[in-house]
Structures are given as C-alpha cells and as structure tokens.
Design an enzyme around this catalytic site. Structure first.
Site, PDB file in Angstrom:
ATOM      1  N   ASN A   9      73.717  71.124  93.118  1.00 35.65           N
ATOM      2  CA  ASN A   9      72.320  71.383  93.472  1.00 35.65           C
ATOM      3  C   ASN A   9      71.491  71.253  92.201  1.00 35.65           C
ATOM      4  OD1 ASN A   9      69.855  72.434  94.254  1.00 35.65           O
ATOM      5  ND2 ASN A   9      70.619  74.531  94.598  1.00 35.65           N
ATOM      6  N   TRP A  10      70.721  70.168  92.135  1.00 42.32           N
ATOM      7  CA  TRP A  10      69.937  69.933  90.916  1.00 42.32           C
ATOM      8  C   TRP A  10      68.688  70.811  90.855  1.00 42.32           C
ATOM      9  CZ3 TRP A  10      69.747  63.994  89.370  1.00 42.32           C
ATOM     10  CH2 TRP A  10      71.025  63.613  88.942  1.00 42.32           C
ATOM     11  N   LYS A  11      68.363  71.486  91.972  1.00 44.47           N
ATOM     12  CA  LYS A  11      67.153  72.325  92.022  1.00 44.47           C
ATOM     13  C   LYS A  11      65.943  71.503  91.563  1.00 44.47           C
ATOM     14  CE  LYS A  11      70.149  76.286  91.406  1.00 44.47           C
ATOM     15  NZ  LYS A  11      70.336  77.664  90.942  1.00 44.47           N
ATOM     16  N   HIS A  93      68.811  78.676 100.490  1.00 44.53           N
ATOM     17  CA  HIS A  93      69.192  79.051  99.121  1.00 44.53           C
ATOM     18  C   HIS A  93      68.420  80.311  98.722  1.00 44.53           C
ATOM     19  CE1 HIS A  93      69.709  78.961  94.793  1.00 44.53           C
ATOM     20  NE2 HIS A  93      70.732  78.155  94.991  1.00 44.53           N
ATOM     21  N   GLU A  95      66.944  81.079  96.137  1.00 45.88           N
ATOM     22  CA  GLU A  95      65.658  80.809  95.473  1.00 45.88           C
ATOM     23  C   GLU A  95      64.569  80.509  96.503  1.00 45.88           C
ATOM     24  OE1 GLU A  95      67.269  77.885  92.810  1.00 45.88           O
ATOM     25  OE2 GLU A  95      68.361  79.488  91.799  1.00 45.88           O
ATOM     26  N   GLU A 163      76.817  82.590  97.505  1.00 46.22           N
ATOM     27  CA  GLU A 163      76.245  82.611  96.161  1.00 46.22           C
ATOM     28  C   GLU A 163      75.652  83.998  95.884  1.00 46.22           C
ATOM     29  OE1 GLU A 163      75.181  78.278  94.915  1.00 46.22           O
ATOM     30  OE2 GLU A 163      73.435  79.172  95.860  1.00 46.22           O
ATOM     31  N   GLY A 169      72.919  81.242  87.676  1.00 43.82           N
ATOM     32  CA  GLY A 169      72.254  80.921  86.415  1.00 43.82           C
ATOM     33  C   GLY A 169      72.347  82.015  85.362  1.00 43.82           C
ATOM     34  N   SER A 209      77.222  80.229  88.562  1.00 46.14           N
ATOM     35  CA  SER A 209      77.801  80.114  87.223  1.00 46.14           C
ATOM     36  C   SER A 209      79.184  79.473  87.203  1.00 46.14           C
ATOM     37  CB  SER A 209      77.812  81.478  86.518  1.00 46.14           C
ATOM     38  OG  SER A 209      76.477  81.951  86.346  1.00 46.14           O
ATOM     39  N   GLY A 230      75.043  74.655  90.271  1.00 46.73           N
ATOM     40  CA  GLY A 230      73.677  74.392  89.821  1.00 46.73           C
ATOM     41  C   GLY A 230      73.683  73.694  88.474  1.00 46.73           C
TER      42      GLY A 230
HETATM   43  P1  13P Z   1      74.297  77.914  88.727  1.00 48.38           P
HETATM   44  O1  13P Z   1      75.567  77.093  88.876  1.00 48.38           O
HETATM   45  O2  13P Z   1      73.329  77.295  87.758  1.00 48.38           O
HETATM   46  O3  13P Z   1      74.577  79.345  88.490  1.00 48.38           O
HETATM   47  O4  13P Z   1      73.526  77.827  90.149  1.00 48.38           O
HETATM   48  C1  13P Z   1      74.223  78.077  91.321  1.00 48.38           C
HETATM   49  C2  13P Z   1      73.364  77.700  92.461  1.00 48.38           C
HETATM   50  O5  13P Z   1      72.369  78.352  92.743  1.00 48.38           O
HETATM   51  C3  13P Z   1      73.728  76.492  93.230  1.00 48.38           C
HETATM   52  O6  13P Z   1      72.986  76.397  94.403  1.00 48.38           O
END
Ligand code: 13P
Length: 249
Positions: A9-11, A93, A95, A163, A169, A209, A230
C-alpha cells in the site's frame, strides 16, 4: 490451501519517478509462487497496471466510492479502478476510518461496490492502542468484521487485513502470540459467518511495520497468509525481501 499474498500500500506516496521501483521489482522477481499486489495512488494506477502487464504483479486501488457513478467530486468508483487495470481495492484502511470518518457500514457498502466490478476487496480492521490496553481487542475486531463484511464473502472476493493501528508506521509490532490470537479469531469468525469452505479460503494478511527483517517470523504464525505492507513496499529491495520471505514460508 490458501495462496499466500504480499500486498503493498503506497498510500499518498509517489509520482511518476516512483514507477522505476516497479520496473526493478518486476525485473528482480521471478516465479515466486505467491500473489503480489501493489496499490499505488490513483494517479499512478493506470501506468503501473500497464507496466505490470504480462508479469505476476497485480494492482489495486486504495479506496472506492460505494456509488456506481455521479456527483461525488474527488472520488473514484470501483468501475474506474477496474478500467485503470486494478484487480483489487483496499477498503476501510484505518487511515481512512480516521481521516474520513469511515464507518463499518460504509466499508460494507464499498465492498459491495467493489464486488459488483469483480474487484477483490482487501478489507482492513484493527484495534487502537487504547483498545489493546483496555483488553478489548477481540471485541473490536469482532465488531469490525461483523459490520464491514457484507454477506457472500468468498476467497476470490475478499482478503482481510489485520492492521493494529498502533503498529502502522511506528516500528512497533505485536508479539507473535498476539498476532496468532487475532488471526485465529478472525479465521473462526469467518468460518462461523460464511461457512467452512468460504471461511477457510479467505486470506488473512497481517499489516503494521512489516520489514524484510521481521517478515519470516510473522509469516510462520498460524493463519497469517501474507502481509499488507506500507513503507517497505515503496522500495523494490525491501518489498522484494518480504516477497522472498513469504515464498519461503
Ligand atoms: P507500515 O508497513 O508502513 O507500517 O504500514 C502498514 C499499512 O498501513 C499498510 O496498509
């Protein structure tokens, strides 16, 4: 037997130059025996899908609107994702639940929209740190699963991503026992709701993470069918390391 999946997921990261990482990833990744999915920002989806053509890399969106089309400025429909080459879409998600106030009901409606375009929904759930500390993790997960998943889920249509919000993150990862407890709970909930066959065919990914250095131990945990990654999915070398760990699992 569920096929393993490494999803990235590149966000809200990446402009054209970032697509070089996809070329590198494709060049360095042979037949891995696992599903590989990358979900870039909507602006890169079509070009990434073209770059991935003929390779074992699938692409997905990061969200879609529940409606088919219409007056929803700034939103993207499931049909548009499909048209841009997507086979999957991440929904719910944390976020989006936080930044956009997305509810379980809305996530379920988006999942129905995704299915109507034959997209596989990657539905995200996870507890906050306060919920973990209060000992309510499994209650929270149970409520999110009940509310966010429409009837009729099957392995081809649905992937569940666990998650924990506090692990995203942050570099913090739950213990392997904590991951196992939640994934086993999700599996039994899916079986109870959708039946033995469908419930056993739905992949459950861990996210939060994940890095090349911790991937192998996480992939050895019961009912972990892969990862939703991520930050580490932005670099071909890191994501490639995670894919390698998954194919060896
Ligand atoms: P990270 O791998 O950066 O912790 O993010 C996880 C995530 O939210 C994937 O959707």
């Amino acid at each position: 037997m569920r096929r393993k999946m490494a999803a990235g997921n590149w966000k809200m990261n990446g402009t054209s130059a970032q697509l070089a990482e996809v070329d590198t990833l494709i060049a360095q990744t042979g037949d891995t025996g696992v599903d590989i999915l990358l979900c870039p920002p909507a602006t890169l989806l079509s070009r990434m899908s073209m770059a991935a053509e003929g390779h074992a890399l699938q692409t997905g969106g990061q969200d879609c609107h529940p409606a088919e089309k219409g007056a929803h400025t700034g939103d993207v429909s499931a049909e548009m994702l499909r048209d841009a080459g997507a086979t999957h879409v991440i929904l719910g998600h944390s976020e989006r639940r936080t930044d956009h106030g997305e509810t379980d009901d809305l996530v379920a409606a988006k999942t129905v929209a995704a299915w109507s375009e034959n997209l596989t929904a990657v539905v995200c759930i996870g507890e906050s740190e306060a919920e973990r500390d209060a000992g309510t993790t499994l209650d929270v997960i149970g409520t999110q699963l009940a509310g966010s998943l429409p009837n009729g889920a099957t392995g081809p249509r649905l992937v569940v991503a666990y998650e924990p919000v506090w692990a995203i993150g942050t570099g913090k990862v739950p213990t392997l026992e904590q991951i196992a407890e939640v994934h086993d709970f999700i599996r039994s909930t899916l079986i109870a709701r959708f039946g033995e066959t469908a419930g056993n065919s739905i992949r459950i990914l861990y996210g939060g993470s994940v890095k090349p250095s911790n991937a192998a131990e996480i992939f050895a945990v019961s009912n972990v069918d892969g990862a939703l990654v991520g930050g580490a999915s932005l670099k071909a070398a890191d994501f490639g390391g995670i894919i390698t760990a998954l194919s060896a699992a």
